[in-house]
Design a protein around this motif. Structure first.
Motif, short mmCIF file in Angstrom:
data_model
loop_
_atom_site.label_atom_id
_atom_site.label_comp_id
_atom_site.label_asym_id
_atom_site.label_seq_id
_atom_site.Cartn_x
_atom_site.Cartn_y
_atom_site.Cartn_z
N GLY A 76 5.38 78.77 34.82
CA GLY A 76 5.33 78.67 33.64
C GLY A 76 4.21 77.16 33.68
O GLY A 76 3.18 77.12 34.58
N LEU A 77 3.99 76.79 32.31
CA LEU A 77 2.99 75.98 32.13
C LEU A 77 2.56 74.67 32.74
O LEU A 77 1.57 74.78 33.22
CB LEU A 77 3.69 75.50 30.17
N PHE A 78 3.45 73.92 33.31
CA PHE A 78 3.04 72.71 34.13
C PHE A 78 3.00 73.27 35.44
O PHE A 78 1.72 72.40 36.43
CB PHE A 78 4.59 71.97 33.87
N GLU A 139 -6.86 75.91 28.58
CA GLU A 139 -7.36 75.36 29.70
C GLU A 139 -6.28 75.24 30.83
O GLU A 139 -6.51 75.11 32.30
CB GLU A 139 -7.86 74.05 29.23
N SER A 140 -5.34 75.71 29.82
CA SER A 140 -3.70 75.05 31.05
C SER A 140 -3.31 76.20 32.08
O SER A 140 -2.98 75.58 32.80
CB SER A 140 -2.69 74.88 29.76
N ASN A 141 -3.57 77.24 32.20
CA ASN A 141 -3.85 78.30 32.63
C ASN A 141 -5.71 79.35 32.93
O ASN A 141 -5.05 80.58 33.27
CB ASN A 141 -2.67 79.15 32.70
N PHE A 142 -6.12 78.45 32.96
CA PHE A 142 -7.60 79.64 33.36
C PHE A 142 -7.75 80.34 34.47
O PHE A 142 -7.96 81.38 34.57
CB PHE A 142 -9.24 78.83 32.92
N GLY A 143 -6.92 79.84 34.97
CA GLY A 143 -6.97 80.12 36.55
C GLY A 143 -6.23 81.43 36.66
O GLY A 143 -6.92 83.05 37.45
N SER A 275 6.56 63.71 25.14
CA SER A 275 5.19 62.98 26.27
C SER A 275 4.99 64.61 26.88
O SER A 275 4.35 63.82 27.46
CB SER A 275 6.03 62.02 26.93
N LYS A 276 5.59 65.88 27.08
CA LYS A 276 5.31 66.46 27.40
C LYS A 276 4.52 67.66 26.77
O LYS A 276 4.35 67.54 25.89
CB LYS A 276 6.37 67.16 27.97
N ALA A 277 3.48 68.05 27.81
CA ALA A 277 2.01 69.32 26.51
C ALA A 277 3.59 69.61 25.91
O ALA A 277 3.77 70.99 26.54
CB ALA A 277 1.45 69.67 28.32
N ASP A 278 2.65 70.84 24.81
CA ASP A 278 2.81 72.09 23.98
C ASP A 278 2.33 72.61 24.42
O ASP A 278 2.81 74.32 24.67
CB ASP A 278 2.92 71.89 22.43
N GLY A 279 1.11 72.72 25.33
CA GLY A 279 0.37 74.28 25.58
C GLY A 279 -0.15 75.19 24.31
O GLY A 279 -0.89 74.18 23.66
#
Length: 322
Positions: A76-78, A139-143, A275-279
């Motif tokens: 997932g995102l995190f 940017e969150s999951n570019f890999g 406070s957590k990122a939305d993606g």
């Protein structure tokens, strides 16, 4: 003259994961397999696909004529935000080894699984199959996103150089039985299901990470499995195809959380941890190409598919991946 038909030997990598188990269910439990087809479902126990020699050995052993390639490092995102390098390297190794070993043993067709997160972050909506390489992914999951994009490059190169009809499908957010229900590392829907289950048991609020405003299209794993079988047998393009519900079926994370609450009968408070990122805010995908081929395909309604998934999770809580 007697015509001898060679069997279609299908090898599924990642066969023990969410989509692999769904395909197995359709083939074995619902009669989705056809006469003359042999199906083998590989898991990570059978071979480390990041290792070329192990990949070659398992392909030589089974001598597949067709491959559904699902194996990947996913999360997932995190998890993506933490280890983008691992997502890039591991998936590049897996994909290169699988496609090259497939070519070496003469596989006729490979259908690989991509993801809508491969699309450009800055784009117009709805996104379609022609837009994959039009700009950087989120940017969150570019890999992970770039590694999956490279399968499309691989496929076009194998066709150009060797005439191979290797292709890829692009599902939207998949969910269903046998998902990874990890709260830390899983995808949004199974994570919400697990959190709501625990909150219900402990009499605590359900805490949803982020604002609840991002929007997603969700596809039930058994619907996706049926579409995978159609692509394997009938779809003859190298260019990828999006497998998704329609744009009108997109839901917000808040709507998804409300549906989980209803499906599990959760009675407590629901709070949003902003406070957590939305993606990425949205990834609205067009299924127009799919509908040109299959105008009458019937998707399982979201609330029914979600209820079935929640019921499966509750019934299999002790053994579910989490």
């Amino acid at each position: 003259m007697i015509l001898i038909l060679c069997p279609m030997r299908v090898l599924v990598t990642g066969g023990s994961g969410l989509v692999g188990r769904a395909i197995q269910h359709i083939v074995k439990e619902e009669g989705g397999g056809k006469e003359g087809e042999e199906w083998t479902f590989l898991s990570s126990k059978d071979a480390n696909l990041m290792n070329m020699e192990e990949t070659r050995a398992v392909f030589q052993k089974h001598r597949p004529t067709h491959i559904i390639h699902l194996a990947a490092m996913v999360g997932g995102l995190f998890k993506n935000m933490r280890v983008n390098l691992d997502f890039w390297r591991n998936n590049i190794y897996i994909n290169d080894n699988v496609l090259q070993a497939a070519h070496e043993v003469g596989v006729v067709k490979v259908v690989s699984c991509l993801s809508t997160c491969i699309f450009p972050d800055k784009t117009t909506y709805p996104i379609d199959e022609t837009m994959i390489h039009n700009g950087p992914p989120h940017e969150s999951n570019f890999g992970y996103a770039y590694a999956k994009r490279m399968i499309d490059v691989h496929n076009r190169a194998y066709f150009q150089q060797h005439g191979r009809y290797y292709t890829a499908v692009i599902p939207t957010n998949v969910f269903g039985p046998h998902d990874n229900f990890s709260i830390e590392d899983g995808h949004v829907l199974p994570g919400l299901i697990h959190k709501a289950y625990i909150a219900q048991k402990e009499g605590k609020p359900l805490v949803v990470w982020g604002s609840g405003t991002p929007r997603r299209q969700f596809i039930y794993s058994l619907d996706l499995a049926r579409l995978f079988l159609w692509v394997l047998r009938e779809y003859n393009e190298v260019e990828p195809i999006i497998l998704s519900v329609g744009e009108e079926d997109e839901v917000s994370i808040k709507e998804a959380a409300d549906a989980v609450v209803a499906a599990l009968g959760f009675k407590g408070e629901v709070v949003y941890d902003t406070s957590k990122a939305d993606g990425q805010f949205k990834k609205t995908a067009s299924n127009a190409k799919l509908l040109r081929y299959l105008p009458n395909f019937s998707f399982t309604p979201f609330n029914k598919a979600l209820k079935d998934t929640c019921d499966w999770f509750v019934a299999n809580y002790d053994t579910a991946r989490k």
